[in-house]
Design an enzyme around this catalytic site. Sequence first.
Site, mmCIF file in Angstrom:
data_model
loop_
_atom_site.group_PDB
_atom_site.id
_atom_site.type_symbol
_atom_site.label_atom_id
_atom_site.label_comp_id
_atom_site.label_asym_id
_atom_site.label_seq_id
_atom_site.Cartn_x
_atom_site.Cartn_y
_atom_site.Cartn_z
ATOM 1 N N HIS A 10 -86.169 -71.988 74.408
ATOM 2 C CA HIS A 10 -85.890 -70.631 73.908
ATOM 3 C C HIS A 10 -84.392 -70.382 74.003
ATOM 4 C CE1 HIS A 10 -86.171 -66.286 73.339
ATOM 5 N NE2 HIS A 10 -87.374 -66.530 72.869
ATOM 6 N N ASP B 56 -95.238 -69.123 72.184
ATOM 7 C CA ASP B 56 -96.062 -69.837 71.192
ATOM 8 C C ASP B 56 -96.875 -70.983 71.773
ATOM 9 O OD1 ASP B 56 -93.277 -69.176 69.247
ATOM 10 O OD2 ASP B 56 -95.275 -68.385 68.838
HETATM 11 C C1 SDX Z 1 -89.858 -67.637 69.082
HETATM 12 O O1 SDX Z 1 -85.464 -65.525 69.701
HETATM 13 C C2 SDX Z 1 -86.596 -65.085 70.036
HETATM 14 O O2 SDX Z 1 -86.722 -64.154 70.836
HETATM 15 C C3 SDX Z 1 -87.778 -65.754 69.375
HETATM 16 C C4 SDX Z 1 -89.167 -65.381 69.891
HETATM 17 C C5 SDX Z 1 -89.512 -63.937 69.550
HETATM 18 O O3 SDX Z 1 -90.392 -63.393 70.224
HETATM 19 O O4 SDX Z 1 -88.972 -63.414 68.544
HETATM 20 O O5 SDX Z 1 -89.238 -65.571 71.281
HETATM 21 C C6 SDX Z 1 -90.258 -66.216 69.223
HETATM 22 O O6 SDX Z 1 -89.332 -68.002 68.063
HETATM 23 C C7 SDX Z 1 -90.034 -68.557 70.258
HETATM 24 C C8 SDX Z 1 -89.444 -69.986 69.984
HETATM 25 C C9 SDX Z 1 -90.484 -70.751 69.172
HETATM 26 N N1 SDX Z 1 -89.886 -72.079 68.729
HETATM 27 C C10 SDX Z 1 -90.370 -73.206 69.235
HETATM 28 O O7 SDX Z 1 -91.181 -73.298 70.150
HETATM 29 C C11 SDX Z 1 -89.806 -74.437 68.533
HETATM 30 C C12 SDX Z 1 -89.317 -75.446 69.561
HETATM 31 N N2 SDX Z 1 -88.134 -74.900 70.216
HETATM 32 C C13 SDX Z 1 -86.836 -75.255 69.717
HETATM 33 O O8 SDX Z 1 -86.747 -75.430 68.354
HETATM 34 C C14 SDX Z 1 -85.715 -74.473 70.386
HETATM 35 O O9 SDX Z 1 -85.979 -74.459 71.725
HETATM 36 C C15 SDX Z 1 -85.404 -73.065 69.932
HETATM 37 C C16 SDX Z 1 -85.185 -72.979 68.456
HETATM 38 C C17 SDX Z 1 -86.514 -72.140 70.306
HETATM 39 C C18 SDX Z 1 -84.119 -72.627 70.640
HETATM 40 O O10 SDX Z 1 -83.108 -73.443 70.165
HETATM 41 P P1 SDX Z 1 -81.582 -73.263 70.664
HETATM 42 O O11 SDX Z 1 -81.432 -72.118 71.573
HETATM 43 O O12 SDX Z 1 -80.690 -73.334 69.476
HETATM 44 O O13 SDX Z 1 -81.391 -74.523 71.593
HETATM 45 P P2 SDX Z 1 -81.018 -75.967 71.083
HETATM 46 O O14 SDX Z 1 -81.825 -76.314 69.866
HETATM 47 O O15 SDX Z 1 -79.533 -76.049 71.015
HETATM 48 O O16 SDX Z 1 -81.573 -76.858 72.295
HETATM 49 C C19 SDX Z 1 -80.769 -77.181 73.412
HETATM 50 C C20 SDX Z 1 -81.172 -78.605 73.755
HETATM 51 C C21 SDX Z 1 -81.014 -79.589 72.590
HETATM 52 O O17 SDX Z 1 -80.839 -80.878 73.165
HETATM 53 P P3 SDX Z 1 -79.292 -81.476 73.309
HETATM 54 O O18 SDX Z 1 -78.668 -81.396 71.934
HETATM 55 O O19 SDX Z 1 -78.610 -80.575 74.322
HETATM 56 O O20 SDX Z 1 -79.492 -82.885 73.799
HETATM 57 O O21 SDX Z 1 -82.570 -78.638 74.083
HETATM 58 C C22 SDX Z 1 -83.252 -79.460 73.155
HETATM 59 C C23 SDX Z 1 -82.369 -79.587 71.943
HETATM 60 O O22 SDX Z 1 -82.624 -80.801 71.234
HETATM 61 N N3 SDX Z 1 -84.489 -78.757 72.818
HETATM 62 C C24 SDX Z 1 -85.685 -79.322 72.715
HETATM 63 C C25 SDX Z 1 -86.586 -78.280 72.434
HETATM 64 N N4 SDX Z 1 -85.913 -77.121 72.359
HETATM 65 C C26 SDX Z 1 -84.624 -77.427 72.594
HETATM 66 N N5 SDX Z 1 -86.067 -80.617 72.835
HETATM 67 C C27 SDX Z 1 -87.384 -80.843 72.673
HETATM 68 N N6 SDX Z 1 -88.324 -79.897 72.401
HETATM 69 C C28 SDX Z 1 -87.954 -78.609 72.270
HETATM 70 N N7 SDX Z 1 -88.859 -77.683 71.998
#
Ligand code: SDX
Length: 436
Positions: free
Chosen positions: A313, A371
């Site tokens: 998140h 989720d």
């Molecule tokens: C919702 O914003 C809100 O409030 C949203 C929400 C709401 O109520 O409105 O809470 C609802 O959208 C919840 C989130 C649902 N999405 C998912 O579950 C999809 C999986 N999650 C990711 O796509 C991600 O965690 C996000 C999009 C939710 C957040 O992404 P960020 O903040 O841009 O973080 P990032 O992608 O830069 O991740 C940081 C690191 C990265 O690795 P490095 O580049 O540092 O090596 O963490 C890794 C990412 O690759 N990472 C994950 C991951 N989420 C982040 N690796 C594996 N699985 C994951 N789920």
Amino acid sequence: MKLADNKATLSFSNGSPSVEMPVYSGSIGPDVIDIRKLYAQTGMFTFDPGFMSTAACQSAITYIDGDKGELLYRGYPIEQLATQCDFLETCHLLLYGELPDAKGKEDFTKLVTMHTMVNEQMQFFLRGFRRDAHPMAVMTGLVGAMSAFYHDSTDITNPKHREIAAIRLIAKMPTLVAMAYKYSIGQPFIYPRNDLSYAANFMRMMFATPCEEYEPNDVLVRAMDRIFILHADHEQNASTSTVRVCGSSGTNPFAAIAAGVACLWGPAHGGANEACLNMLEDIQRNGGIDKIGDFIKQVKDKNSNVKLMGFGHRVYKNYDPRAKLMQETCKEVLAHLGVQNDPLLKLAVALEKIALEDEYFVSRKLYPNVDFYSGIVQRAIGIPVSLFTAIFALARTVGWIAQLNEMISDNDYKISRPRQLFVGSEKRDVKPLVQR
Ligand code: SDX
């Protein structure tokens, strides 16, 4: 917001004059550096793609402490609202800032109930879609199409219009989502009933048929109502920011909310619940709990582009409080239905345990979000996976419209118009075709 007893000074190593910027404090949470005059004073923009460090507005609606894993709607902890209130009380709170008293709750419930029907013409609009269209494609169309029906509540600058549009949107979303579902399975639409609660009405419109009466199950209705509460609002997330940006042009509220529906659909946002359940079913199909290790290896392999859906998140760097409540609801519903040994729940719990002990997730502070468990409980209730995000949109509509109305009622709001760092071609002349 109030001026903090602090100032920010920006100095430049190239000798350009330094710039002082005021710092403001809110009631809780991080202070902000007011950079509104930065471009005028320096000719430079800030650069913050994805808004990692940008407060785009001030708001009094929802507060999230990502480190503590805390979520407050108008100051009330989500844990208390989800266990002591129902969704319409929560809607009243988000819209007007206070929980209703008994009379207020009765009046608000009646007001919403009286707006649950949609214009009879909308059913013909639905018929333009393929039966197998994704429900979010249908909802993006239907919500936008509300602008074509409710002309007496489209002037966003009129407080009365804003109020009635909010009630209409909250009241009609369950009817529209149920219509999208019935259309996809070739069953007749079921009209709302005024003698049922908000969540019971939705369940009946989803699962009743004209052939026999449908008795809403209290445990499932309560679970549905709690799912709505948990998804109601969440500060300036992607879809809420979309609604604010869209509404800042002065467009009508239905068009702005339709933009929010479209944004929520993405798998990184509201589409994650559908993606998460599909992920669990894939793992189950490919060997289940014994294969979790292989899946986690894939997730940790950057080149795989595989994410653990329902994890991570932007704000929460601790457990999403909604995920805990959703897991509890999930266990209650599955136990009530006698499927507490649901293999997908066992898989999700095992996956969560492994992830929470794995350095890759721990070092990146990746925890389950709202989720991760919501799909399992919705599937148990009988909701098709493709409808999960539409239900998220149903619940989030109150948050979107509360945030939009908060922005518009602030006379100082401006149209949202960010700038850019331009990295394209410098000015050049067009050559005649023969010379290109
Ligand atoms: C919702 O914003 C809100 O409030 C949203 C929400 C709401 O109520 O409105 O809470 C609802 O959208 C919840 C989130 C649902 N999405 C998912 O579950 C999809 C999986 N999650 C990711 O796509 C991600 O965690 C996000 C999009 C939710 C957040 O992404 P960020 O903040 O841009 O973080 P990032 O992608 O830069 O991740 C940081 C690191 C990265 O690795 P490095 O580049 O540092 O090596 O963490 C890794 C990412 O690759 N990472 C994950 C991951 N989420 C982040 N690796 C594996 N699985 C994951 N789920």
